[in-house]
Design an enzyme around this catalytic site. Structure first.
Site, short mmCIF file in Angstrom:
data_model
loop_
_atom_site.label_atom_id
_atom_site.label_comp_id
_atom_site.label_asym_id
_atom_site.label_seq_id
_atom_site.Cartn_x
_atom_site.Cartn_y
_atom_site.Cartn_z
N ARG A 43 0.86 -1.18 0.00
CA ARG A 43 0.00 0.00 0.00
C ARG A 43 0.89 1.23 0.00
O ARG A 43 1.71 1.41 0.90
CB ARG A 43 -0.91 0.01 1.24
CG ARG A 43 -1.69 1.28 1.38
CD ARG A 43 -2.66 1.29 2.56
NE ARG A 43 -3.26 2.61 2.61
CZ ARG A 43 -3.21 3.44 3.66
NH1 ARG A 43 -2.67 3.06 4.79
NH2 ARG A 43 -3.74 4.64 3.58
N HIS B 289 -2.62 11.12 0.90
CA HIS B 289 -2.08 10.83 2.23
C HIS B 289 -1.38 12.11 2.73
O HIS B 289 -0.17 12.15 2.92
CB HIS B 289 -1.13 9.63 2.17
CG HIS B 289 -0.84 8.99 3.50
ND1 HIS B 289 -1.00 7.65 3.73
CD2 HIS B 289 -0.38 9.50 4.67
CE1 HIS B 289 -0.65 7.35 4.99
NE2 HIS B 289 -0.26 8.48 5.57
N GLU C 26 -7.04 8.64 6.43
CA GLU C 26 -7.27 9.26 7.74
C GLU C 26 -7.69 10.72 7.68
O GLU C 26 -6.96 11.61 8.14
CB GLU C 26 -6.02 9.13 8.62
CG GLU C 26 -5.56 7.71 8.83
CD GLU C 26 -4.42 7.60 9.84
OE1 GLU C 26 -3.88 8.64 10.26
OE2 GLU C 26 -4.07 6.47 10.22
N ASN D 130 -7.16 1.80 9.94
CA ASN D 130 -5.83 1.91 10.53
C ASN D 130 -6.00 1.84 12.04
O ASN D 130 -6.78 2.61 12.61
CB ASN D 130 -5.17 3.25 10.17
CG ASN D 130 -4.86 3.36 8.68
OD1 ASN D 130 -5.02 2.38 7.94
ND2 ASN D 130 -4.42 4.53 8.24
N TYR E 253 -4.01 1.58 15.80
CA TYR E 253 -2.76 1.63 16.57
C TYR E 253 -2.97 1.40 18.06
O TYR E 253 -2.17 0.76 18.72
CB TYR E 253 -2.05 2.97 16.36
CG TYR E 253 -1.46 3.10 14.99
CD1 TYR E 253 -0.20 2.60 14.70
CD2 TYR E 253 -2.18 3.68 13.94
CE1 TYR E 253 0.35 2.67 13.44
CE2 TYR E 253 -1.65 3.76 12.67
CZ TYR E 253 -0.38 3.25 12.42
OH TYR E 253 0.15 3.32 11.16
N GLU F 118 -3.36 -0.19 8.12
CA GLU F 118 -2.15 0.16 8.87
C GLU F 118 -2.27 -0.41 10.26
O GLU F 118 -3.33 -0.33 10.89
CB GLU F 118 -1.96 1.68 9.03
CG GLU F 118 -1.51 2.39 7.79
CD GLU F 118 -1.33 3.90 8.01
OE1 GLU F 118 -1.00 4.32 9.14
OE2 GLU F 118 -1.52 4.65 7.04
#
Ligand code: BGC
Length: 450
Positions: free
Chosen positions: A80, A124, A169, A294, A296, A354
């Site tokens: 990606r 991005h 995002e 994504n 985290y 991600e």
């Protein structure tokens, strides 16, 4: 028993790694490219740690063949990456820079030659500076500017690219770029943030619409989701949790899937909360083919009168492991998040676009090995969390580690390393870390987390 019921990964699962243009490419102005807002932001004193820039980054622009060879050695099935809008259209719209577009064409060809599936993100965060001069995400015309750029990319590459992403995002763009000013373009303005968010969503809708006219494969959106858990059962903490969740998680997904904003945002933004015409939501609510998540960390949230504008803040967990970016390691949150999406928005195909962590990677050992046990453990537990979500019915079709390479971590410069491959910024030498070897084994075993 099918794959999912056995708790395994479905066949054809895309095992990949991710990067983004400004973070890895370097050569931002090469071959006729125009500047982006990150080019400027890095040159604004005090905005990026140590005054660092993406001028060289990982030099992926010139070393992409070496990097693709590395991906192949690791056994990656997918990569990606993002396209830089101002490489393709130096002024953001109008004249196409064939050399800039040619770079992405060569990269895609190299990937395909090596049996690696490209997943292309159109935006991005590196907005063309020329468009920022015209108001950037605050200008309603940006929806058509973005669709124009997207269409150039589709027409050139859709024959070879099967997965497209509009934005990466959007929450970070508005929160960092327009509300708190920590990221480009560095505005700190409560009135601008909801406007920027809305035009990001309109631009997403316009790019999906353009894709339906000329594209033949799949297009989706990537959001960063962070599950919010209330710190206590008190009404104040519960309401704080709901505001934080509305702001970060539902602000972008409710309009796309349900055609409206969460109610709590009125309270968060107060007089700065705008009214939008119903037609805007028709544009935003284009059906998409998949959602990229994504993930985290999580956030345990409590009421905090002093935290602006949410009146909610994070409670540090005394016994948890935290990464170098101060994010709690909480794999269960990934399972919860994937299942939450399914429950709230329906059983849309999902990709974990991600997931990864910055840890202090010890200096290279004599034999050249780089051991990163905390990252290995992070990956192991998060991959297991994905498997568990699949076993519970989430339609997850791929997983991308952030990141393939150590790279430019935005306002934190090169101070945080997320890569499974170490980059020596003096020589640009790439050295796979133990986490890369571990990930390779997972991919080779395909369904089994060793
Ligand atoms: C972004 C990446 C970033 C990573 C780690 C995500 O928010 O998409 O660009 O480097 O997280 O902070």
């Amino acid at each position: 028993m099918n794959d999912n019921a056995a708790g395994r990964f479905p066949s054809g699962f895309l095992w990949g790694a991710a990067t983004s243009a400004y973070q890895v490419e370097g050569s931002p102005l090469a071959d006729g490219a125009g500047p982006s807002i990150w080019q400027r932001f890095c040159r604004t004193p005090g905005m990026v740690l140590g005054g660092e820039t993406g001028d060289i980054a990982c030099d992926h622009y010139q070393r992409y063949t070496e990097d693709v060879a590395l991906m192949r050695e690791l056994g990656l099935k997918a990569y990606r990456f993002s396209m830089s809008w101002s490489r393709v259209l130096p002024a953001g719209r109008g004249a196409i820079n064939a050399a800039g577009l040619g770079f992405y064409e060569r990269l895609v060809d190299e990937l395909l030659k090596n049996d690696i599936e490209p997943l292309v993100t159109l935006f991005h965060w590196d907005l063309p500076a020329a468009l920022d001069d015209r108001g950037g995400w605050l200008n309603p015309d940006i929806a058509s500017w973005f669709a124009e750029y997207a269409d150039v990319a589709y027409r050139k590459l859709d024959g070879r690219v099967k997965h497209w992403v509009t934005h990466n995002e959007p929450w970070v763009v508005t929160d960092g770029g327009y509300l708190h000013g920590a990221l480009a373009p560095g505005h700190r303005n409560r009135f601008e943030a909801p406007i920027a968010a809305h035009h990001l969503l309109r631009a997403h809708g316009a790019a999906v619409q353009a894709y339906r006219a000329s594209g033949k494969h799949r297009i989706g959106l990537v959001v960063n989701l962070e599950p919010k858990y209330a710190a206590s059962a008190s009404a104040e903490d519960q309401a704080a949790r709901a505001r934080a969740d509305a702001y970060m998680n539902r602000q972008y997904l409710d309009p796309v899937f349900k055609g409206s904003y969460p109610e709590e945002l009125r309270e968060v933004f107060g007089e700065a909360w705008p009214q939008w015409p119903a037609a805007d939501f028709e544009l935003i609510r284009q059906p998409i083919d998949f959602l990229g998540v994504n993930y985290y960390t999580r956030n345990v949230t409590r009421y905090d009168a002093n935290s602006w504008p949410l009146k909610a803040s994070m409670v540090r967990q005394p016994h948890a492991t935290y990464t170098e970016t101060h994010w709690e390691v909480y794999p269960q949150g990934l399972t919860d998040t994937l299942l939450w999406v399914k429950e709230r928005y329906g059983n849309i195909p999902l990709y974990v676009t991600e997931n990864g962590a910055a840890f202090f990677d010890p200096p290279t050992a004599e034999d050249g090995r780089i051991d990163d046990p905390l990252r290995v453990s992070y990956l192991r537990h998060h991959i297991a969390a994905v498997r568990s979500a699949i076993a519970k019915g989430a339609d997850v079709r791929g997983y991308f580690v952030w990141s393939l390479l150590d790279n430019f971590e935005w306002a934190l410069g090169y101070s945080k390393r997320f890569g499974i491959v170490h980059v020596d910024y003096a020589t640009l030498a790439r050295t796979p870390k133990a986490s890369a070897a571990y990930y390779s084994k997972v991919i080779a075993a395909h369904a089994v987390v060793p």
